[in-house]
Design a protein around this motif. Structure first.
Motif: not given
Length: 121
Positions: A64-69, A98-109, A116-121
């Motif tokens: 997602c490109g946001h900080d905090g991984a 993610c503190p910005t978009c609220g997605v658990r990117c690793n689990q969503a993928r 990387p697929p586009p994640l729903s925000r």
């Protein structure tokens, strides 16, 4: 007995948890008992060392490109032949969303292909 809020969903209940939440916790415990350990799934000491190095180098999520991984995502998943090498790991949000978009990117993928697929925000 006095009714109080469920510990999980705050619905009024007689005990500590309402019936749906109690059943859900039981299913979660059963899944955890049946799941192989991290070592059995292939997460060795090499993986742990490389994970630490990847997260020390950057905390910017590659999805997602946001900080905090807080996790290292396998670019090529282990289920599809991925390795524990540092070149196969990228920082991603996982345990904490993610503190910005609220997605658990690793689990969503999940174990999708490397792009990387586009994640729903």
């Amino acid at each position: 007995m006095a009714r109080r809020p469920c510990l999980d969903c705050d619905q009024p209940t007689e005990g500590t948890r309402c019936e749906p939440c109690r059943l859900a916790r039981g299913r979660q415990r059963e899944r955890a008992r049946q799941r192989p350990t991290a070592r059995q799934r292939g997460y060795t000491t090499e993986h742990e060392a490389n994970r630490a190095a990847v997260l020390a180098a950057s905390r910017i999520c590659w999805l997602c490109g946001h900080d905090g991984a807080d996790q290292a995502d396998d670019v090529v998943p282990k289920s599809k032949g991925g390795t524990a090498k540092a070149s196969n790991l990228r920082p991603a949000h996982g345990t904490n969303p993610c503190p910005t978009c609220g997605v658990r990117c690793n689990q969503a993928r999940g174990n999708a292909d490397a792009t990387p697929p586009p994640l729903s925000r």
